[in-house]
Design a protein around this motif. Structure first.
Motif, PDB file in Angstrom:
ATOM      1  N   GLY A   1      26.278  32.385  32.957  1.00 44.73           N
ATOM      2  CA  GLY A   1      27.254  32.168  31.891  1.00 44.73           C
ATOM      3  C   GLY A   1      27.119  33.110  30.713  1.00 44.73           C
ATOM      4  N   SER A   2      26.319  34.152  30.865  1.00 39.80           N
ATOM      5  CA  SER A   2      26.065  35.002  29.697  1.00 39.80           C
ATOM      6  C   SER A   2      27.308  35.774  29.264  1.00 39.80           C
ATOM      7  CB  SER A   2      24.931  35.981  30.006  1.00 39.80           C
ATOM      8  OG  SER A   2      25.292  36.770  31.124  1.00 39.80           O
ATOM      9  N   TRP A   3      28.309  35.884  30.127  1.00 44.03           N
ATOM     10  CA  TRP A   3      29.548  36.601  29.769  1.00 44.03           C
ATOM     11  C   TRP A   3      30.238  35.949  28.579  1.00 44.03           C
ATOM     12  CZ3 TRP A   3      34.253  34.013  30.071  1.00 44.03           C
ATOM     13  CH2 TRP A   3      34.197  32.762  30.709  1.00 44.03           C
ATOM     14  N   ALA A   4      29.955  34.653  28.366  1.00 42.49           N
ATOM     15  CA  ALA A   4      30.667  33.928  27.312  1.00 42.49           C
ATOM     16  C   ALA A   4      29.803  33.715  26.081  1.00 42.49           C
ATOM     17  CB  ALA A   4      31.161  32.598  27.858  1.00 42.49           C
ATOM     18  N   LYS A   5      28.802  34.584  25.883  1.00 42.87           N
ATOM     19  CA  LYS A   5      27.916  34.426  24.732  1.00 42.87           C
ATOM     20  C   LYS A   5      28.707  34.416  23.432  1.00 42.87           C
ATOM     21  CE  LYS A   5      23.308  35.859  25.938  1.00 42.87           C
ATOM     22  NZ  LYS A   5      22.814  37.037  26.635  1.00 42.87           N
TER      23      LYS A   5
ATOM     24  N   THR B   1      35.031  36.912  21.898  1.00 45.85           N
ATOM     25  CA  THR B   1      35.212  38.029  22.822  1.00 45.85           C
ATOM     26  C   THR B   1      35.649  37.519  24.190  1.00 45.85           C
ATOM     27  OG1 THR B   1      33.309  38.963  21.697  1.00 45.85           O
ATOM     28  CG2 THR B   1      34.119  40.145  23.635  1.00 45.85           C
ATOM     29  N   ALA B   2      34.957  36.485  24.662  1.00 48.91           N
ATOM     30  CA  ALA B   2      35.294  35.953  25.979  1.00 48.91           C
ATOM     31  C   ALA B   2      36.710  35.401  25.989  1.00 48.91           C
ATOM     32  CB  ALA B   2      34.294  34.868  26.366  1.00 48.91           C
ATOM     33  N   SER B   3      37.073  34.671  24.923  1.00 52.10           N
ATOM     34  CA  SER B   3      38.422  34.103  24.867  1.00 52.10           C
ATOM     35  C   SER B   3      39.475  35.214  24.870  1.00 52.10           C
ATOM     36  CB  SER B   3      38.591  33.233  23.622  1.00 52.10           C
ATOM     37  OG  SER B   3      37.661  32.171  23.648  1.00 52.10           O
ATOM     38  N   GLY B   4      39.186  36.287  24.126  1.00 52.74           N
ATOM     39  CA  GLY B   4      40.115  37.405  24.093  1.00 52.74           C
ATOM     40  C   GLY B   4      40.277  38.037  25.462  1.00 52.74           C
ATOM     41  N   ALA B   5      39.175  38.157  26.189  1.00 53.03           N
ATOM     42  CA  ALA B   5      39.251  38.759  27.517  1.00 53.03           C
ATOM     43  C   ALA B   5      40.051  37.871  28.466  1.00 53.03           C
ATOM     44  CB  ALA B   5      37.844  38.984  28.054  1.00 53.03           C
ATOM     45  N   VAL B   6      39.818  36.554  28.373  1.00 50.62           N
ATOM     46  CA  VAL B   6      40.566  35.624  29.233  1.00 50.62           C
ATOM     47  C   VAL B   6      42.049  35.706  28.905  1.00 50.62           C
ATOM     48  CG1 VAL B   6      40.963  33.184  29.700  1.00 50.62           C
ATOM     49  CG2 VAL B   6      38.635  34.056  29.611  1.00 50.62           C
TER      50      VAL B   6
ATOM     51  N   LEU C   1      55.774  32.039  33.177  1.00 41.87           N
ATOM     52  CA  LEU C   1      55.101  31.248  32.139  1.00 41.87           C
ATOM     53  C   LEU C   1      54.608  32.192  31.049  1.00 41.87           C
ATOM     54  CD1 LEU C   1      52.938  29.139  34.613  1.00 41.87           C
ATOM     55  CD2 LEU C   1      55.182  28.558  33.705  1.00 41.87           C
ATOM     56  N   THR C   2      54.400  31.641  29.847  1.00 42.13           N
ATOM     57  CA  THR C   2      53.950  32.466  28.738  1.00 42.13           C
ATOM     58  C   THR C   2      52.681  31.879  28.149  1.00 42.13           C
ATOM     59  OG1 THR C   2      56.265  32.880  28.251  1.00 42.13           O
ATOM     60  CG2 THR C   2      54.670  33.526  26.572  1.00 42.13           C
ATOM     61  N   LEU C   3      51.651  32.695  28.058  1.00 42.11           N
ATOM     62  CA  LEU C   3      50.408  32.218  27.463  1.00 42.11           C
ATOM     63  C   LEU C   3      50.565  32.109  25.949  1.00 42.11           C
ATOM     64  CD1 LEU C   3      47.014  32.286  28.392  1.00 42.11           C
ATOM     65  CD2 LEU C   3      47.262  33.700  26.361  1.00 42.11           C
ATOM     66  N   VAL C   4      50.156  30.976  25.399  1.00 40.45           N
ATOM     67  CA  VAL C   4      50.188  30.804  23.951  1.00 40.45           C
ATOM     68  C   VAL C   4      48.825  31.113  23.362  1.00 40.45           C
ATOM     69  CG1 VAL C   4      50.538  29.163  22.078  1.00 40.45           C
ATOM     70  CG2 VAL C   4      52.017  29.086  24.092  1.00 40.45           C
ATOM     71  N   GLU C   5      47.791  30.471  23.916  1.00 41.45           N
ATOM     72  CA  GLU C   5      46.439  30.773  23.446  1.00 41.45           C
ATOM     73  C   GLU C   5      45.430  30.359  24.506  1.00 41.45           C
ATOM     74  OE1 GLU C   5      45.471  28.405  19.962  1.00 41.45           O
ATOM     75  OE2 GLU C   5      47.112  27.046  20.446  1.00 41.45           O
ATOM     76  N   ALA C   6      44.234  30.939  24.383  1.00 40.04           N
ATOM     77  CA  ALA C   6      43.163  30.651  25.337  1.00 40.04           C
ATOM     78  C   ALA C   6      41.868  30.489  24.573  1.00 40.04           C
ATOM     79  CB  ALA C   6      43.041  31.792  26.345  1.00 40.04           C
ATOM     80  N   ARG C   7      41.042  29.570  25.077  1.00 41.20           N
ATOM     81  CA  ARG C   7      39.713  29.428  24.486  1.00 41.20           C
ATOM     82  C   ARG C   7      38.744  29.103  25.607  1.00 41.20           C
ATOM     83  NH1 ARG C   7      38.464  24.843  20.137  1.00 41.20           N
ATOM     84  NH2 ARG C   7      38.226  23.609  22.017  1.00 41.20           N
ATOM     85  N   THR C   8      37.623  29.770  25.608  1.00 41.48           N
ATOM     86  CA  THR C   8      36.711  29.541  26.718  1.00 41.48           C
ATOM     87  C   THR C   8      35.256  29.473  26.263  1.00 41.48           C
ATOM     88  OG1 THR C   8      36.157  30.257  28.956  1.00 41.48           O
ATOM     89  CG2 THR C   8      36.362  31.993  27.289  1.00 41.48           C
ATOM     90  N   THR C   9      34.496  28.666  26.973  1.00 40.72           N
ATOM     91  CA  THR C   9      33.039  28.726  26.903  1.00 40.72           C
ATOM     92  C   THR C   9      32.600  29.114  28.307  1.00 40.72           C
ATOM     93  OG1 THR C   9      32.738  26.439  27.594  1.00 40.72           O
ATOM     94  CG2 THR C   9      33.007  26.832  25.229  1.00 40.72           C
ATOM     95  N   ALA C  10      31.300  29.129  28.543  1.00 40.46           N
ATOM     96  CA  ALA C  10      30.842  29.507  29.878  1.00 40.46           C
ATOM     97  C   ALA C  10      31.269  28.496  30.927  1.00 40.46           C
ATOM     98  CB  ALA C  10      29.332  29.654  29.875  1.00 40.46           C
ATOM     99  N   SER C  11      31.534  27.250  30.521  1.00 45.50           N
ATOM    100  CA  SER C  11      31.823  26.221  31.523  1.00 45.50           C
ATOM    101  C   SER C  11      33.233  25.657  31.435  1.00 45.50           C
ATOM    102  CB  SER C  11      30.821  25.071  31.369  1.00 45.50           C
ATOM    103  OG  SER C  11      30.979  24.490  30.086  1.00 45.50           O
TER     104      SER C  11
END
Lengths: 234, 721
Positions: B312-316, B320-325, B338-348
């Motif tokens: 899960g280190s990609w989401a440290k 940054t990780a949310s932007g990449a997703v 479909l249109t993406l509005v926003e994204a938020r991610t953790t490692a899990s």
């Protein structure tokens, strides 16, 4: 005739929904076109009759170097050659293969038995094939319940239960291109009180040397009826 | 390889041929056997019946029938709906030519019927139905009946024979009466009466007369009918529109196709009649929808074989990780409409918020988002939170475990199994720390197209139409904010070609429609600014101001409480509005009013929904509106509403109180391809000033509901489509 009339009817009903032009490249602008194309296809279809079924020559067969499944719709005519898009194992018996048509429809096969379709209209969302797979794998006769979840064609679905008997009818030759295979021929007869009392009758030809279903005639849902399938390469 | 084969003219898309046009006799037969259509025939009143008399049969549950009949000097157009397995409801519009009733050349009337199936037909017992005809109108068709119908088949006679006997009251008891068991104090039909109220005090009063008939369905196509009618056509014979020489009617019918049946009849020994019957069932799509097959679900490698993939280190760094997703998801969702509005991610856990402009059924979009997530997210992400958003309102969070999706795609019971392990919970109003799609705002949209407006039930012209060009503009500067307007130019039409003295005793809040139509060819139906947002996890809010509708402008505020899994929703709306000038440009008239309602919405089992709105209406009257609808999971809905306020029926005028029917048809049902639009029409027999509500654009309830539990579950199999 019935369908032609209903297409006209729907064309009339949506006349009021037509939008001429807009800043959005949304699907809505294409309503008029959809109606026009639908009508055109209906008329063409009536003029031209059913498309031709393809018979592969030995040379054409020799050129095939990827997994390929030939599909011939029984009532609709024509042929398509499907490529394998995915293979997976889940908790059920038999590996599942997802085959993709030239126009992005899909057929799900579990050990050669249809357990799903996508993108063909009134799709088989899910089906259970354990009884059938068991018969095809062991070569023995089997009986049992099969369930189908079938799309109603409007993003709702209905479940149907069938009582099925699978019988091994013995040896049979399967030929295509320059190939001749020794197979066991199985017939699956399913009856149901639902679905207007209409039964299903599928056939499978299992290659003796490999245990692979090389040819079948299977029910693909209420919109398209039966398809003949030949596994050319796997 | 495929291409090579294609060159030999082989595979011209077999599925295309198969499914864009599921015609071809083969496909039809398959379909026909699979869902055997059932369609009892209709009578001249557009309800299940013989020729002029009813039978006890019910239509299949949910069936919609339209009957157009001409005979006996009159034309009747009827919409019938089998609202429940035992309950049938009808709305009828009829015209009697050359009948000098109430001073009209052609006497036009509206009527409602209702009937109740008391007993299903069984081996020995007939079907028995109790019916009320024209139970709330001005009463020219008013009558009640009790009918019994028994079906016979399989004897020496080919086909099916249905025999009916019955007893009729009112109009259906006017010929050949045998007595008046429940009293004889039935008032006669009085033309020009305000009508519209339940005439319960006259039901089953007065003379009762027997009727009978037989229908012989010779084969799939042809049917013959004969009946003994108990209708004396008192008013019509008095006006000389029909000569009634006999009590017997005869007819022959032909089933043209699945939907349409036509008939010709010899009526009352003196004239010829015709009947066209159309039936369709919302549960049977005209064209089965074909949704492009989804990409097969991407499966992660097993943790055992590739433990590094689960790191899960990609989401440290969450941002940054949310932007990449976000960047990876935008094109994938776009490909699905479909249109993406926003994204938020953790490692899990990854949450994706998106808007859907393609699929009417939200469940389909949920499935497509899940597949896109499986394609791009590293293996360490196990929880998918999928949040459909409608104009800044996050409808719900559909929480799916990735391993469930992987295990169930090809499982025998995939839809039910996934639903059992899916969480459908409320979504927070905002997603702090997310990576937003920066390209969404500001957003400007325009469209130019034709428009059509109808006015029904004018005494001289049953349908009036206006047509012209409509320019629609909308500007969204930030999430939830909308500035929208419309400019229309009328090109043709006859809505305005009426001279009429408005005699309404109430403030003319709706009855000046003609004056608005005459106001000018170029007009602005609406021009407003609105803002909507989530005020809490289960609370939605909206404020709007401007020219809200054609007749009123002002300010409006609404608050709605609707938990994701709740059948009940509560709302409150308050408005202060001023009446717009007749030219529908920017001016106002003197009349202004504070109006508003407290609303309760409830979803019953089986798709039945109810809504009660209590409050103050545009004319200042106080009361409540009751709406009852039956909704189908595919988007169809049929229902009715009525409004009772402190306005007396004399002050209200013809119709006595506001009421009507509402029909909603989804576009994808008609087209057989994904389309988000739905078409909803309300029809009022009499549109007057009492019980009139403001038409605010963007009311919250319908915006929110499609992504809530009930809206998702009905189409849940679409997650896999």
């Amino acid at each position: 005739m019935k369908n032609f009339a209903s297409h006209i009817l729907s064309a009339g009903l949506i006349a009021g929904m037509l939008a001429a032009c807009s800043s959005e490249k949304s699907d809505s602008a294409s309503v008029a076109q959809t109606v026009a194309t639908t009508l055109k296809t209906v008329i063409q279809g009536r003029r031209e009759g059913a498309p031709q079924r393809v018979v592969l020559s030995a040379e054409e067969y020799a050129k095939i170097n990827v997994p390929m499944l030939q599909v011939n719709p029984v009532t609709l005519g024509g042929s398509d050659f499907l490529q394998r898009a995915a293979t997976r194992r889940d908790s059920g018996r038999g590996a599942v293969e997802i085959w993709k048509s030239s126009d992005n429809a899909q057929v799900f096969l579990r050990n050669g038995v249809v357990i799903g379709t996508r993108g063909i209209g009134r799709d088989i969302i899910a089906a259970d094939a354990s009884v059938t797979v068991s018969a095809l794998k062991t070569g023995a006769n089997r009986s049992g319940i099969r369930t189908f979840t079938i799309s109603d064609g409007d993003v709702t679905s209905s479940k149907f239960q069938y009582r099925c008997d699978i019988r091994n009818l013995g040896a049979a030759k399967v030929t295509f291109a320059n190939q001749s295979l020794t197979t066991d021929h199985f017939r699956e007869t399913c009856v149901s009180d639902a679905a207007g009392g209409q039964g299903i009758s599928n056939e499978y030809w299992v290659q003796r040397s490999t245990g692979v279903v090389r040819k079948s005639r299977q029910w693909m849902g209420p919109a398209v009826g039966y398809f003949d399938m030949v596994l050319l390469k796997y | 390889m495929i291409r090579h084969l294609a060159q030999t003219a082989l595979c011209t898309s077999l599925f295309g041929a198969a499914c864009i046009v599921p015609s071809g006799t083969g496909a039809q037969n398959v379909d026909g056997f699979f869902d055997v259509p059932s369609r009892p025939s209709l009578n001249f009143y557009g309800v299940t019946g013989l020729i002029d008399m009813p039978t006890a049969e019910a239509l299949p549950d949910g069936q919609v029938a339209i009957g157009i009949s001409h005979g006996g000097g009159q034309t009747r157009t009827t919409l019938t709906f089998q609202a429940m397995p035992r309950i049938q409801a009808s709305f009828r519009y009829s015209g009697i030519k050359n009948a000098n009733i109430a001073g009209f050349d052609t006497y036009r009337d509206r009527s409602f019927d209702a009937r109740f199936l008391l007993n299903y037909e069984s081996r020995y017992l007939p079907a028995v139905t109790l019916g009320l005809q024209d139970f709330a109108g001005t009463g020219i068709y008013a009558g009640e009946f009790l009918a019994a119908t028994k079906t016979f088949s399989g004897s020496r006679v080919p086909g099916v024979v249905k025999t009916t006997v019955g007893l009729g009251w009112g109009r259906l008891g006017s010929s050949g009466a045998i007595g008046a068991p429940f009293g004889s104090d039935r008032p006669a039909f009085t033309p020009g009466d305000t009508g519209g109220e339940l005439s319960a005090n006259q039901w089953f009063r007065g003379d009762v007369a027997p009727f009978a008939g037989v229908e012989w369905q010779v084969n799939d196509k042809f049917g013959l009918k004969a009946e003994y009618s108990s209708d004396a056509y008192v008013v019509e014979t008095g006006q000389g529109v029909i000569e009634r020489k006999s009590r017997f009617n005869f007819g022959a019918e032909y089933q043209v196709n699945d939907a349409i049946r036509i008939g010709g009849y010899y009526l009352y020994g003196s004239e010829i009649g015709v009947n066209v019957q159309m039936q369709l069932n919302p549960n049977r799509a005209i064209v089965p929808m074909r949704i492009a097959a989804p990409r097969p679900y991407d499966i992660r490698p097993a943790r055992r074989t590739d433990p590094a993939a689960y790191d899960g280190s990609w989401a440290k760094s969450q941002s940054t990780a949310s932007g990449a997703v976000r960047d990876a998801m935008i094109p994938l969702l776009e490909a699905e409409g479909l249109t993406l509005v926003e994204a938020r991610t953790t490692a899990s856990t990854t949450e994706i918020r998106y808007t859907n402009d393609r699929y009417r059924a939200t469940a389909v979009s949920v499935g497509r988002v899940a597949r896109a997530m499986a394609r791009v997210l590293p293996a360490s992400v196990e929880t998918f939170r999928i949040v459909p958003v409608v104009n800044n309102l996050a409808q719900s969070a559909i929480v799916l475990r990735r391993s469930d999706l992987e295990a169930l795609e090809t499982a025998p019971n995939s839809a039910d199994a996934l639903l059992a392990v899916a969480g459908i919970t409320s979504a927070s109003p905002a997603l702090p720390g997310s990576a937003r799609n920066e390209s969404l705002y500001p957003k400007f949209n325009w469209s130019l197209g034709p428009y059509l407006t109808q006015r029904y039930f004018d005494p001289y012209e049953p349908i009036r139409l206006d047509a012209g060009l409509s320019l629609n503009l909308s500007y969204q500067p930030a999430p939830g904010w909308t500035v929208a307007g419309q400019v229309r130019h009328r090109l043709v039409g006859n809505n305005a070609d009426i001279f009429r003295l408005n005699q309404s005793r109430l403030p003319h809040v709706r009855s000046d429609a003609v004056e608005y139509d005459q106001g000018g060819d170029t007009f602005i139906p609406s021009l407003y600014v609105s803002k909507q947002w989530k005020a809490g996890s289960d609370v939605y809010a909206r404020v709007s101001a401007g020219y809200l509708e054609r007749m009123f402008g002002g300010v409006s505020a609404e608050l709605l409480w609707k938990p994701v899994a709740s059948r009940l929703a509560l709302g409150v709306e308050t408005n202060y509005v001023k009446q717009r000038a007749f030219d529908d440009m920017l001016g106002f008239q003197d009349y202004s009013v504070a109006t508003g309602h407290v609303s309760a919405y409830y979803e019953f089992n089986g798709g039945y929904t109810a809504q009660v709105d209590v409050g103050r209406y545009l004319a200042g009257d106080v009361g409540a509106t009751f709406t009852l609808e039956r909704e189908f999971a595919n988007g169809w809905a049929l229902g009715g509403f009525f409004t009772l306020t402190d306005v007396s029926s004399e002050d209200f005028g013809v119709g006595s109180f506001d009421k009507g029917i509402k029909v909603t048809i989804p576009t994808d049902w008609l087209l057989g391809k994904p389309d988000k639009r739905i078409r909803s029409t309300s029809v009022r027999p009499f549109s007057r000033d009492g019980g009139a509500r403001l038409n605010v654009p963007g009311r919250l309830y319908e915006q929110v509901r499609s992504g809530h539990r009930n809206g998702l579950v009905g189409n849940w199999s679409g997650v896999w489509e």
